[in-house]
Design an enzyme around this catalytic site. Sequence first.
Site, PDB file in Angstrom:
ATOM      1  N   HIS A   4      -2.804  43.191  22.046  1.00  0.00           N
ATOM      2  CA  HIS A   4      -3.426  42.530  23.194  1.00  0.00           C
ATOM      3  C   HIS A   4      -2.517  42.602  24.413  1.00  0.00           C
ATOM      4  O   HIS A   4      -1.323  42.903  24.317  1.00  0.00           O
ATOM      5  CB  HIS A   4      -3.734  41.062  22.865  1.00  0.00           C
ATOM      6  CG  HIS A   4      -2.511  40.282  22.488  1.00  0.00           C
ATOM      7  ND1 HIS A   4      -1.573  39.851  23.410  1.00  0.00           N
ATOM      8  CD2 HIS A   4      -2.048  39.868  21.289  1.00  0.00           C
ATOM      9  CE1 HIS A   4      -0.604  39.207  22.798  1.00  0.00           C
ATOM     10  NE2 HIS A   4      -0.860  39.199  21.500  1.00  0.00           N
ATOM     11  N   ASP A  36       0.874  42.285  17.853  1.00  0.00           N
ATOM     12  CA  ASP A  36       2.073  43.081  17.588  1.00  0.00           C
ATOM     13  C   ASP A  36       2.323  43.200  16.085  1.00  0.00           C
ATOM     14  O   ASP A  36       2.726  44.250  15.594  1.00  0.00           O
ATOM     15  CB  ASP A  36       3.289  42.532  18.317  1.00  0.00           C
ATOM     16  CG  ASP A  36       3.481  41.032  18.151  1.00  0.00           C
ATOM     17  OD1 ASP A  36       2.631  40.367  17.527  1.00  0.00           O
ATOM     18  OD2 ASP A  36       4.492  40.512  18.664  1.00  0.00           O
TER      19      ASP A  36
END
Length: 418
Positions: free
Chosen positions: A38, A316
């Site tokens: 994101h 992540d």
Amino acid sequence: MIPFLRTALAVFFLLSAGSAWAGAPGERLEKVVILSRHGVRAAMSSPERLEETSARPWPRFSVPPGHLTARGETLAALMGGYFRERYVAEGLLRPDDCGATYYWANVTQRTIATAKAVARTLSPGCVVAVGNVGEGRVDPMFEPIKAGVVVADADLARAAVAGRAGGDLTAWSASHRDAIERLDALLMQCPVGPCPPSPGKRRILDAKPGFVEGEDLVSLWGPEAFASGVTESLLMAWADGQDFAGQGWRGLDEDTLTRVFALHQAEFDLRLRTPYVAKALGGPLARRILATLETGASDAAIGPTGARVVFVAGHDGTLAVLGGLLRLEWALPGYQPNQIGPGGALVFERWRRADGVRVIRARFTGQSLRQLREATPLTQATPPPAAPVFIPGCSTATPAFDCPLDRFEAIVSQALDS
């Protein structure tokens, strides 16, 4: 490093990476899967909580904790526009073909908003729906254990992590003492760490290494885990264009951010890239990506068969576990090895070469710290940094590390069965 030399190396890296993306005469790009983190989000902790870790006030975000910021939307749209320009140039996308792209996101505000922002520029003029499992549900592609599709042994996971740390997390943490003191000096704003204790402040040096209970398969505590959250908050505020100098911070710049992320990467590598953990958390995702890249129709594929670009917005940790599972390594200028900045993406491209062989070419790409902070427009002439990724057991000695598709299928299957 001398600033001029660092800039020159970065420019050389960008030009080299850009040329490696292009197809050779007679080659045809057939399919792309973009697995992206994101974009820039607000800190997960409140400013008041973060200020317990520092001598200076923290910037304020204008959105709730963890939500994509307005700058984050802008930066994600810049990446989408860059992907659009690149894949139109390669002949994969056409101006009027809305069915050529497909979007899927984990069910959080920041991932869905990131995919929507990318879609606005990657699929301009198209009515795009970002697929997700729905509010209140768990997506097995991102959280397979929580979704109940994978059963993992938590004790074995801890043992596997501990084994990589030599069975002694305290000794493992002690090897990072220089980085710990460097971050302490930045947070507490003293010339050189360790800084003296300050009333009401939580010091990174005081965090005791060890395992803790948490929602993750393995949760750690200690200076590295402490630093992981704090440095992510620093990075997000920096990329959001926040004014640290106006808050009295000294010594915070791109070079400092790069250095202090060594602790975050150490914690991420140990906790998420350990093979047993990576297989448990990344297996379902790897299966779905493989099915999407294969030439035949499959119920496991992400999106319809006709979609030529599939964009998946995760976190992540999503990229970290896949990297650990397939033993992928990457490095971009200004980042730590295997670091995943906001909007950073693992890109898998399926090419048909002039000799008829289908190959997978993997890349890691993402905006530089400067491009993030300055919201730099991205084009083929001024691209984000990118690096070809070698797939162990599959890639060949070619500039783009070509990985034959049939061998890629075998490598993924082997990783999941091992």
